[in-house]
Design an enzyme around this catalytic site. Structure first.
Site, PDB file in Angstrom:
ATOM      1  N   ILE A  79      36.281  22.135  73.203  1.00  0.00           N
ATOM      2  CA  ILE A  79      35.449  23.328  73.033  1.00  0.00           C
ATOM      3  C   ILE A  79      36.418  24.484  72.824  1.00  0.00           C
ATOM      4  CG2 ILE A  79      35.225  23.691  75.550  1.00  0.00           C
ATOM      5  CD1 ILE A  79      32.461  24.981  74.871  1.00  0.00           C
ATOM      6  N   VAL A 101      36.594  28.805  71.427  1.00  0.00           N
ATOM      7  CA  VAL A 101      36.024  30.045  70.890  1.00  0.00           C
ATOM      8  C   VAL A 101      37.196  30.945  70.522  1.00  0.00           C
ATOM      9  CG1 VAL A 101      34.566  32.053  71.364  1.00  0.00           C
ATOM     10  CG2 VAL A 101      33.956  29.818  72.334  1.00  0.00           C
ATOM     11  N   GLY A 130      33.865  36.463  75.517  1.00  0.00           N
ATOM     12  CA  GLY A 130      33.190  37.434  76.371  1.00  0.00           C
ATOM     13  C   GLY A 130      31.783  37.771  75.903  1.00  0.00           C
ATOM     14  N   GLY A 171      29.417  35.128  75.475  1.00  0.00           N
ATOM     15  CA  GLY A 171      28.546  33.989  75.794  1.00  0.00           C
ATOM     16  C   GLY A 171      28.556  32.870  74.771  1.00  0.00           C
ATOM     17  N   ARG A 230      40.959  30.139  84.030  1.00  0.00           N
ATOM     18  CA  ARG A 230      39.797  30.852  83.497  1.00  0.00           C
ATOM     19  C   ARG A 230      38.702  29.858  83.084  1.00  0.00           C
ATOM     20  NH1 ARG A 230      40.057  35.659  78.896  1.00  0.00           N
ATOM     21  NH2 ARG A 230      37.876  35.432  78.352  1.00  0.00           N
ATOM     22  N   TYR A 256      33.687  26.593  84.247  1.00  0.00           N
ATOM     23  CA  TYR A 256      33.044  25.290  84.444  1.00  0.00           C
ATOM     24  C   TYR A 256      32.399  25.205  85.834  1.00  0.00           C
ATOM     25  CZ  TYR A 256      35.700  24.034  80.260  1.00  0.00           C
ATOM     26  OH  TYR A 256      36.230  23.990  79.001  1.00  0.00           O
TER      27      TYR A 256
END
Lengths: 162, 162
Positions: A79, A81, A87, A89, A120, A125
């Site tokens: 995963i 981003v 920040g 979502g 982080r 999680y």
């Protein structure tokens, strides 16, 4: 879900994630490898892209299996981003998408692995209610040792004939 | 490879292994669950039985995927040899069988997880040349937290439409 023409985007994300994980030297996948293994006759994993004026992240997952439950689960291999999209979502939305699929498909578990220094991610999680499988360690056989064990296989000893 | 009429044998082995792992209370799989998920329209895992005057052990595995390699791997979910059949190379033969399949199918890795207190198994895995993925921890979402995350999914945010 991603399409074959997303392969360059996916490989870009794989490399960005590997760089973040300080493991970029381990990436040897090519676009052809991803095209064949993700969009060929036997797709080995599924990919979802997060978009916000273009792709900003992805999740790549496949079905694993639990003998304790007698049911499949979903294992999230990657995963990611992009830093500029964090920040907002996006990671949570990707996780929720995969969790939704897991529930729809009757899976009993949704699992993934995290590097121990990635505090982080671990906090994130845990905030979802995920539990660390602390008492288990994954072992990996690859390269020469894998070939050596494969060569040690003698047809008659181990197996019930198909 | 195992057949549908091996399901009672497989479930017996799953339970014996769980008992050894002190996790028998976690086993809720039934014969019907195993039949549907292993021998149904979409088999989620493969099973090989070791035989010596009847079944004495098994290995259950499925394909995982490495984005770093751009190729599938094999993940061994369970391996078990009955106590009375140990010390005769049955476990090694099962491992070699799966390693052979991994190589034949172009897989880059053969992986599994072991409980940290199972020092005998760990010594065996190390003797094969397997490497501990010590810096990674698996996280698991199941039950209510999994349902909660699935319910949080909002179709428009995360995903490129199929």
């Amino acid at each position: 879900m991603a399409r074959p023409d997303d392969v360059p985007t996916i490989l870009g994300f794989v490399r960005e994630l590997a760089e973040f994980e300080r493991l970029l030297d381990r990436v040897c996948a090519t676009e052809d490898d991803l095209r064949a293994s993700l969009f060929g006759a036997r797709p080995y994993a599924e990919v979802v892209l997060a978009e916000s004026d273009g792709p900003v992240g992805f999740a790549l997952f496949f079905h694993n299996y639990s003998t304790f439950l007698g049911r499949p689960g979903i294992y999230l291999e990657d995963i990611y981003v992009r830093p500029e999209a964090r920040g907002r979502g996006v990671g949570r939305a990707l996780m929720a998408y995969v969790a939704r699929l897991a529930v729809e498909r009757g899976c009993g578990r949704f699992e993934w692995a995290v590097l121990d220094w990635n505090s982080r991610a671990i906090a994130f999680y845990r905030s979802l209610g995920a539990e660390a499988m602390d008492e288990w360690t994954v072992y990996r056989l690859t390269g020469k040792p894998l070939e050596r064990l494969a060569d040690a296989y003698v047809p008659s000893t181990a197996r019930r004939g198909t």
